[in-house]
Motif scaffolding. Sequence first.
Motif, PDB file in Angstrom:
ATOM      1  N   GLU A 208      11.237 -10.820  -0.004  1.00 27.94           N
ATOM      2  CA  GLU A 208      11.973 -11.200  -1.352  1.00 27.94           C
ATOM      3  C   GLU A 208      11.392 -10.727  -2.591  1.00 27.94           C
ATOM      4  O   GLU A 208      11.961 -10.221  -3.477  1.00 27.94           O
ATOM      5  N   GLN A 209       9.934 -10.703  -2.769  1.00 22.42           N
ATOM      6  CA  GLN A 209       9.331 -10.026  -3.843  1.00 22.42           C
ATOM      7  C   GLN A 209       9.459  -8.598  -3.823  1.00 22.42           C
ATOM      8  O   GLN A 209       9.491  -8.068  -4.960  1.00 22.42           O
ATOM      9  N   TYR A 210       9.380  -7.983  -2.993  1.00 19.81           N
ATOM     10  CA  TYR A 210       9.234  -6.695  -2.676  1.00 19.81           C
ATOM     11  C   TYR A 210      10.264  -6.080  -1.616  1.00 19.81           C
ATOM     12  O   TYR A 210       9.958  -5.542  -0.721  1.00 19.81           O
ATOM     13  N   PRO A 211      11.410  -5.928  -2.072  1.00 15.30           N
ATOM     14  CA  PRO A 211      12.419  -5.767  -1.013  1.00 15.30           C
ATOM     15  C   PRO A 211      12.586  -4.283  -0.798  1.00 15.30           C
ATOM     16  O   PRO A 211      12.912  -3.868   0.239  1.00 15.30           O
ATOM     17  N   ILE A 212      12.419  -3.552  -1.800  1.00 14.48           N
ATOM     18  CA  ILE A 212      12.308  -1.945  -1.457  1.00 14.48           C
ATOM     19  C   ILE A 212      11.214  -1.651  -0.504  1.00 14.48           C
ATOM     20  O   ILE A 212      11.525  -0.876   0.239  1.00 14.48           O
ATOM     21  N   GLN A 213      10.156  -2.186  -0.809  1.00 10.04           N
ATOM     22  CA  GLN A 213       9.022  -1.957   0.001  1.00 10.04           C
ATOM     23  C   GLN A 213       9.203  -2.456   1.610  1.00 10.04           C
ATOM     24  O   GLN A 213       8.870  -1.846   2.580  1.00 10.04           O
ATOM     25  N   ALA A 214       9.844  -3.713   1.723  1.00  8.45           N
ATOM     26  CA  ALA A 214      10.183  -4.134   3.055  1.00  8.45           C
ATOM     27  C   ALA A 214      11.065  -3.433   3.756  1.00  8.45           C
ATOM     28  O   ALA A 214      10.971  -3.094   4.813  1.00  8.45           O
ATOM     29  N   ARG A 215      12.139  -2.979   2.900  1.00 11.59           N
ATOM     30  CA  ARG A 215      13.164  -1.935   3.558  1.00 11.59           C
ATOM     31  C   ARG A 215      12.542  -0.651   4.012  1.00 11.59           C
ATOM     32  O   ARG A 215      12.779  -0.204   5.236  1.00 11.59           O
ATOM     33  N   GLY A 216      11.668  -0.016   3.311  1.00 12.14           N
ATOM     34  CA  GLY A 216      10.920   1.132   3.660  1.00 12.14           C
ATOM     35  C   GLY A 216      10.219   1.143   4.608  1.00 12.14           C
ATOM     36  O   GLY A 216      10.141   1.950   5.647  1.00 12.14           O
ATOM     37  N   ILE A 217       9.324  -0.081   4.752  1.00 13.55           N
ATOM     38  CA  ILE A 217       8.573  -0.202   6.098  1.00 13.55           C
ATOM     39  C   ILE A 217       9.428  -0.460   7.339  1.00 13.55           C
ATOM     40  O   ILE A 217       9.104   0.137   8.294  1.00 13.55           O
ATOM     41  N   GLY A 218      10.481  -1.336   7.048  1.00 16.05           N
ATOM     42  CA  GLY A 218      11.300  -1.657   8.093  1.00 16.05           C
ATOM     43  C   GLY A 218      12.056  -0.440   8.692  1.00 16.05           C
ATOM     44  O   GLY A 218      12.467  -0.608   9.982  1.00 16.05           O
ATOM     45  N   GLN A 219      12.543   0.563   7.874  1.00 14.38           N
ATOM     46  CA  GLN A 219      13.126   1.652   8.316  1.00 14.38           C
ATOM     47  C   GLN A 219      12.550   2.858   8.827  1.00 14.38           C
ATOM     48  O   GLN A 219      12.909   3.987   9.195  1.00 14.38           O
ATOM     49  N   ASP A 220      11.051   2.789   8.725  1.00 17.27           N
ATOM     50  CA  ASP A 220      10.236   3.652   8.907  1.00 17.27           C
ATOM     51  C   ASP A 220       9.821   3.599  10.588  1.00 17.27           C
ATOM     52  O   ASP A 220       9.218   2.513  10.930  1.00 17.27           O
ATOM     53  N   PRO A 221      10.182   4.497  11.481  1.00 20.03           N
ATOM     54  CA  PRO A 221      10.004   4.372  12.709  1.00 20.03           C
ATOM     55  C   PRO A 221       8.558   4.431  12.980  1.00 20.03           C
ATOM     56  O   PRO A 221       7.850   3.985  14.259  1.00 20.03           O
ATOM     57  N   LEU A 222       7.509   4.740  12.215  1.00 19.82           N
ATOM     58  CA  LEU A 222       5.946   4.567  12.266  1.00 19.82           C
ATOM     59  C   LEU A 222       5.473   3.154  12.382  1.00 19.82           C
ATOM     60  O   LEU A 222       4.695   2.760  13.183  1.00 19.82           O
ATOM     61  N   PHE A 223       6.393   2.221  11.683  1.00 21.33           N
ATOM     62  CA  PHE A 223       6.099   0.832  11.671  1.00 21.33           C
ATOM     63  C   PHE A 223       6.875   0.007  12.435  1.00 21.33           C
ATOM     64  O   PHE A 223       8.114   0.260  12.726  1.00 21.33           O
ATOM     65  N   GLU A 224       6.898  -1.258  12.552  1.00 22.83           N
ATOM     66  CA  GLU A 224       7.485  -2.525  13.177  1.00 22.83           C
ATOM     67  C   GLU A 224       7.494  -3.599  12.281  1.00 22.83           C
ATOM     68  O   GLU A 224       6.094  -3.947  11.727  1.00 22.83           O
ATOM     69  N   VAL A 225       8.424  -4.356  11.799  1.00 24.81           N
ATOM     70  CA  VAL A 225       8.194  -5.537  11.099  1.00 24.81           C
ATOM     71  C   VAL A 225       8.246  -6.775  12.076  1.00 24.81           C
ATOM     72  O   VAL A 225       9.070  -6.816  12.792  1.00 24.81           O
ATOM     73  N   ALA A 226       7.279  -7.797  11.943  1.00 25.77           N
ATOM     74  CA  ALA A 226       7.473  -8.862  12.667  1.00 25.77           C
ATOM     75  C   ALA A 226       7.205 -10.114  11.587  1.00 25.77           C
ATOM     76  O   ALA A 226       7.037  -9.934  10.529  1.00 25.77           O
ATOM     77  N   ASN A 227       7.405 -11.227  12.234  1.00 25.53           N
ATOM     78  CA  ASN A 227       7.728 -12.716  11.159  1.00 25.53           C
ATOM     79  C   ASN A 227       6.277 -13.348  10.948  1.00 25.53           C
ATOM     80  O   ASN A 227       5.309 -13.567  11.815  1.00 25.53           O
ATOM     81  N   HIS A 228       6.117 -13.455   9.955  1.00 25.60           N
ATOM     82  CA  HIS A 228       4.861 -14.362   9.501  1.00 25.60           C
ATOM     83  C   HIS A 228       5.049 -15.666   8.630  1.00 25.60           C
ATOM     84  O   HIS A 228       4.228 -16.136   8.057  1.00 25.60           O
ATOM     85  N   SER A 229       6.078 -15.969   9.043  1.00 27.80           N
ATOM     86  CA  SER A 229       6.793 -17.311   8.445  1.00 27.80           C
ATOM     87  C   SER A 229       7.530 -16.977   7.054  1.00 27.80           C
ATOM     88  O   SER A 229       7.345 -15.809   6.581  1.00 27.80           O
TER      89      SER A 229
END
Length: 282
Positions: free
Chosen positions: A117-138
């Motif tokens: 929520e604080q960094y939505p642009i960065q979160a989206r960029g990480i999530g859409q980059d095939p180099l990375f995967e996003v997982a849940n930390h609560s």
Amino acid sequence: MITYARRVITVCALGAALAACGTVKAPQGGRTAVPSAPASPAKPPTLAPGPAGLTPVFTSGPRAGGKTVALTFDADMTADQGPRAADGEHFDNPQLIATLRALKVPATVFMTGRWAEQYPIQARGIGQDPLFEVANHSYSHYAFTADCYGLPTVGVERMRTEVERAYTAFRRAGVRDAKPYFRFPGGCYDQQALRALSATGVTAVQWDVVGGDAFATDADAVARQVLEGVRPGSVVVLHCTRSAAPTTERAIRTVVPELRRQGYRFVKVSELIRAAATDGRS
């Protein structure tokens, strides 16, 4: 995207010799070709539930599966740190992500919903980059047990909501494919917490190598700790938070080339979990 658009325009311009740009010519026999439906993305690998259906816990991949290692980064931000961020404190680390991209290092980022929520642009960029995967930390980065590094504690009745609310925050930020992996804040869990999350279908992901970057000021010491701890199949826990882990990016610039020199291949957690599920262990 710009390159693709120019190609489309070029094809259309060359279509003077065709009936129309984008027209699909029916094959011989009079039947119109029907485009095939896009293939569904492969389901992320998870571990089977533990005894009595408890949430399974993953700590490392198979030791005999080759020299692979997964770097993981906790993007921490607790629910009550918004005012500190507004005052200029940085809970993100864009330089770290840029360095991972420059070094072409796959990684798994365990993100809190509040961070997204604080960094939505960065979160989206990480999530859409095939180099990375996003997982849940609560969502809130509150602890799931008592006495967990001084973190506030979430009640058992809210534990499942913490996971689900984080996934909602990811989707709102534009992260389309967050993985069904969960890291307990502080790494603290017990049987009650594992039971509370069983209905979510997540695999809990811990680690076997502590990077020691939290609040560290010596990047060389962090790098040494990682290099001394890594074994084939290791999961390394580090942080993606300038405020609490200011030396991580510098340590990574030492760790990555050295592990590659030793013959290690960097992978995401999902690859290690797939190998562990096939191998029948966690």
